[in-house]
Design a protein around this motif. Structure first.
Motif, PDB file in Angstrom:
ATOM      1  N   ILE A 166       0.859  -1.200   0.000  1.00 49.34           N
ATOM      2  CA  ILE A 166       0.000   0.000   0.000  1.00 49.34           C
ATOM      3  C   ILE A 166       0.891   1.244   0.000  1.00 49.34           C
ATOM      4  CG2 ILE A 166      -1.683   1.356   1.334  1.00 49.34           C
ATOM      5  CD1 ILE A 166      -2.844  -1.371   2.285  1.00 49.34           C
ATOM      6  N   LYS A 167       1.894   1.257   0.874  1.00 46.49           N
ATOM      7  CA  LYS A 167       2.941   2.278   0.815  1.00 46.49           C
ATOM      8  C   LYS A 167       4.171   1.610   0.188  1.00 46.49           C
ATOM      9  CE  LYS A 167       2.586   3.815   5.273  1.00 46.49           C
ATOM     10  NZ  LYS A 167       2.022   3.000   6.103  1.00 46.49           N
ATOM     11  N   PRO A 168       4.934   2.373  -0.639  1.00 46.20           N
ATOM     12  CA  PRO A 168       6.038   1.743  -1.379  1.00 46.20           C
ATOM     13  C   PRO A 168       7.056   1.031  -0.486  1.00 46.20           C
ATOM     14  CG  PRO A 168       5.723   4.039  -2.075  1.00 46.20           C
ATOM     15  CD  PRO A 168       4.770   3.793  -0.949  1.00 46.20           C
ATOM     16  N   ASP A 169       7.221   1.522   0.753  1.00 48.43           N
ATOM     17  CA  ASP A 169       8.230   0.919   1.632  1.00 48.43           C
ATOM     18  C   ASP A 169       7.718  -0.272   2.428  1.00 48.43           C
ATOM     19  OD1 ASP A 169      10.126   2.690   0.834  1.00 48.43           O
ATOM     20  OD2 ASP A 169       9.939   4.029   2.576  1.00 48.43           O
ATOM     21  N   ASP A 170       6.445  -0.587   2.316  1.00 47.56           N
ATOM     22  CA  ASP A 170       5.873  -1.615   3.198  1.00 47.56           C
ATOM     23  C   ASP A 170       6.580  -2.971   3.065  1.00 47.56           C
ATOM     24  OD1 ASP A 170       4.084   0.195   4.199  1.00 47.56           O
ATOM     25  OD2 ASP A 170       2.311  -0.656   3.229  1.00 47.56           O
ATOM     26  N   ILE A 171       6.850  -3.373   1.822  1.00 44.99           N
ATOM     27  CA  ILE A 171       7.454  -4.700   1.622  1.00 44.99           C
ATOM     28  C   ILE A 171       8.917  -4.703   2.093  1.00 44.99           C
ATOM     29  CG2 ILE A 171       7.992  -6.505  -0.077  1.00 44.99           C
ATOM     30  CD1 ILE A 171       5.417  -5.499  -1.600  1.00 44.99           C
ATOM     31  N   PRO A 172       9.756  -3.733   1.630  1.00 39.71           N
ATOM     32  CA  PRO A 172      11.127  -3.709   2.161  1.00 39.71           C
ATOM     33  C   PRO A 172      11.188  -3.559   3.682  1.00 39.71           C
ATOM     34  CG  PRO A 172      10.772  -1.902   0.574  1.00 39.71           C
ATOM     35  CD  PRO A 172       9.573  -2.771   0.523  1.00 39.71           C
ATOM     36  N   ASN A 173      10.263  -2.779   4.255  1.00 43.92           N
ATOM     37  CA  ASN A 173      10.257  -2.632   5.716  1.00 43.92           C
ATOM     38  C   ASN A 173       9.967  -3.964   6.404  1.00 43.92           C
ATOM     39  OD1 ASN A 173      10.876   0.063   5.665  1.00 43.92           O
ATOM     40  ND2 ASN A 173       8.775   0.775   6.016  1.00 43.92           N
ATOM     41  N   MET A 174       9.039  -4.731   5.869  1.00 46.75           N
ATOM     42  CA  MET A 174       8.726  -6.032   6.466  1.00 46.75           C
ATOM     43  C   MET A 174       9.916  -6.978   6.335  1.00 46.75           C
ATOM     44  SD  MET A 174       6.850  -8.051   8.211  1.00 46.75           S
ATOM     45  CE  MET A 174       5.071  -7.755   8.330  1.00 46.75           C
ATOM     46  N   ILE A 175      10.606  -6.922   5.193  1.00 54.12           N
ATOM     47  CA  ILE A 175      11.781  -7.786   5.012  1.00 54.12           C
ATOM     48  C   ILE A 175      12.850  -7.436   6.045  1.00 54.12           C
ATOM     49  CG2 ILE A 175      13.687  -8.306   3.410  1.00 54.12           C
ATOM     50  CD1 ILE A 175      11.516  -8.103   1.137  1.00 54.12           C
ATOM     51  N   THR A 176      13.059  -6.138   6.273  1.00 59.54           N
ATOM     52  CA  THR A 176      14.022  -5.700   7.291  1.00 59.54           C
ATOM     53  C   THR A 176      13.604  -6.191   8.665  1.00 59.54           C
ATOM     54  OG1 THR A 176      14.464  -3.723   5.995  1.00 59.54           O
ATOM     55  CG2 THR A 176      15.108  -3.645   8.310  1.00 59.54           C
ATOM     56  N   GLN A 177      12.307  -6.051   8.961  1.00 56.10           N
ATOM     57  CA  GLN A 177      11.771  -6.483  10.252  1.00 56.10           C
ATOM     58  C   GLN A 177      11.927  -7.996  10.443  1.00 56.10           C
ATOM     59  OE1 GLN A 177       7.743  -4.785  10.568  1.00 56.10           O
ATOM     60  NE2 GLN A 177       7.468  -5.977  12.431  1.00 56.10           N
ATOM     61  N   MET A 178      11.674  -8.751   9.373  1.00 56.52           N
ATOM     62  CA  MET A 178      11.812 -10.212   9.468  1.00 56.52           C
ATOM     63  C   MET A 178      13.256 -10.591   9.755  1.00 56.52           C
ATOM     64  SD  MET A 178       9.230 -11.992   6.724  1.00 56.52           S
ATOM     65  CE  MET A 178       9.643 -11.120   5.230  1.00 56.52           C
ATOM     66  N   ARG A 179      14.186  -9.965   9.042  1.00 57.22           N
ATOM     67  CA  ARG A 179      15.609 -10.298   9.256  1.00 57.22           C
ATOM     68  C   ARG A 179      16.012  -9.952  10.686  1.00 57.22           C
ATOM     69  NH1 ARG A 179      17.209  -8.860   3.118  1.00 57.22           N
ATOM     70  NH2 ARG A 179      17.321 -11.027   2.420  1.00 57.22           N
ATOM     71  N   ALA A 180      15.551  -8.816  11.182  1.00 59.13           N
ATOM     72  CA  ALA A 180      15.855  -8.409  12.562  1.00 59.13           C
ATOM     73  C   ALA A 180      15.241  -9.384  13.562  1.00 59.13           C
ATOM     74  CB  ALA A 180      15.347  -7.001  12.810  1.00 59.13           C
ATOM     75  N   GLY A 181      14.153 -10.022  13.158  1.00 58.81           N
ATOM     76  CA  GLY A 181      13.455 -10.969  14.037  1.00 58.81           C
ATOM     77  C   GLY A 181      13.947 -12.393  13.917  1.00 58.81           C
ATOM     78  N   GLY A 182      15.065 -12.594  13.194  1.00 59.07           N
ATOM     79  CA  GLY A 182      15.657 -13.923  13.126  1.00 59.07           C
ATOM     80  C   GLY A 182      15.173 -14.787  11.986  1.00 59.07           C
ATOM     81  N   VAL A 183      14.447 -14.197  11.049  1.00 58.39           N
ATOM     82  CA  VAL A 183      13.976 -14.950   9.883  1.00 58.39           C
ATOM     83  C   VAL A 183      15.043 -14.876   8.795  1.00 58.39           C
ATOM     84  CG1 VAL A 183      12.185 -15.076   8.094  1.00 58.39           C
ATOM     85  CG2 VAL A 183      11.582 -14.356  10.427  1.00 58.39           C
ATOM     86  N   GLU A 184      15.326 -16.022   8.184  1.00 58.82           N
ATOM     87  CA  GLU A 184      16.229 -16.012   7.025  1.00 58.82           C
ATOM     88  C   GLU A 184      15.371 -15.732   5.784  1.00 58.82           C
ATOM     89  OE1 GLU A 184      19.503 -18.861   4.756  1.00 58.82           O
ATOM     90  OE2 GLU A 184      18.408 -19.659   6.482  1.00 58.82           O
ATOM     91  N   VAL A 185      15.631 -14.611   5.138  1.00 62.20           N
ATOM     92  CA  VAL A 185      14.850 -14.225   3.957  1.00 62.20           C
ATOM     93  C   VAL A 185      15.661 -14.564   2.721  1.00 62.20           C
ATOM     94  CG1 VAL A 185      13.662 -12.353   2.754  1.00 62.20           C
ATOM     95  CG2 VAL A 185      13.731 -12.376   5.253  1.00 62.20           C
ATOM     96  N   ILE A 186      15.121 -15.472   1.905  1.00 60.59           N
ATOM     97  CA  ILE A 186      15.824 -15.948   0.711  1.00 60.59           C
ATOM     98  C   ILE A 186      15.277 -15.176  -0.489  1.00 60.59           C
ATOM     99  CG2 ILE A 186      16.367 -17.984  -0.695  1.00 60.59           C
ATOM    100  CD1 ILE A 186      17.304 -18.389   2.158  1.00 60.59           C
ATOM    101  N   GLU A 187      16.179 -14.480  -1.193  1.00 61.85           N
ATOM    102  CA  GLU A 187      15.738 -13.592  -2.279  1.00 61.85           C
ATOM    103  C   GLU A 187      15.430 -14.352  -3.573  1.00 61.85           C
ATOM    104  OE1 GLU A 187      15.811 -10.080  -2.116  1.00 61.85           O
ATOM    105  OE2 GLU A 187      16.939  -9.722  -0.256  1.00 61.85           O
ATOM    106  N   GLY A 188      16.194 -15.381  -3.864  1.00 65.15           N
ATOM    107  CA  GLY A 188      15.973 -16.026  -5.173  1.00 65.15           C
ATOM    108  C   GLY A 188      16.312 -17.488  -5.140  1.00 65.15           C
TER     109      GLY A 188
END
Ligand SMILES: [Zn+2]
Length: 188
Positions: A166-188
């Motif tokens: 909805i806001k352009p930063d929403d997805i990157p912000n969630m990815i940052t939050q997930m990484r900070a929360g110990g989630v391994e985010v796999i890009e590709g």
């Protein structure tokens, strides 16, 4: 003495791949259909001990309607899993958001923090790790992954996810939050 084995037993969590969140649906996530081949390949792979699909499933007068358009009302076509999903290979269907008064972005806890007991089910099946895919990255996928991370080794596989943004930063912000929360985010 036998060496200790550290076997990882992984579940795939397919979040809310439902008609209402896809093209033509009440709350369509942009380009959501693009995840179907990725998600189906994961479902069909031999990598998972268990495949769980979640379903956002609301009564017709749900508290979230107003903030969100009316979506995923129980017993409607919009609430059903997308017909292209490899349904036969999904062992558990997990419904959330069924309480009229409370929403549940996450599959493990509702928005008030009350447990859904999904973690108990996974632990009873010996699951130690989860891979999360589905809809939408910045809401139910991200929230579910953040809830899972303290309990299981947790990865989010982004090629199998689409966000609302909805806001352009929403997805990157969630990815940052997930990484900070110990989630391994796999890009590709
Ligand atoms: Zn909902």
């Amino acid at each position: 003495m036998k060496p200790t084995t550290h076997k990882t037993t992984t579940a795939l969590l397919v979040i809310d791949v439902q008609n209402d969140f896809m093209a033509g649906g009440a709350l369509a996530v942009p380009d959501a259909e693009e995840i179907l081949p990725v998600v189906n390949a994961l479902i069909a792979s031999a990598d998972y001990e268990l495949v769980v699909a979640t379903q956002d499933m609301h009564p017709g007068n749900h508290a979230s309607f107003g903030l969100w358009p009316v979506h995923c009302v129980q017993a409607t076509l919009g609430a059903e899993l997308n017909p292209k999903l490899l349904r036969d290979q999904i062992q558990v269907i997990w419904r959330k958001g069924t309480d009229q008064a409370v929403d549940s972005y996450g599959a493990f806890f509702d928005n008030t923090g009350k447990t859904t007991h999904l973690a108990d089910l996974l632990k009873a099946k010996g699951i130690t790790a989860v891979d999360v895919v589905g809809l939408a990255t910045d809401y139910c996928v991200g929230t579910t992954a953040l809830q899972a991370a303290p309990l299981f080794k947790t990865r989010v596989l982004l090629p199998g996810c689409k966000g609302v943004g909805i806001k352009p930063d929403d997805i990157p912000n969630m990815i940052t939050q997930m990484r900070a929360g110990g989630v391994e985010v796999i890009e590709g």
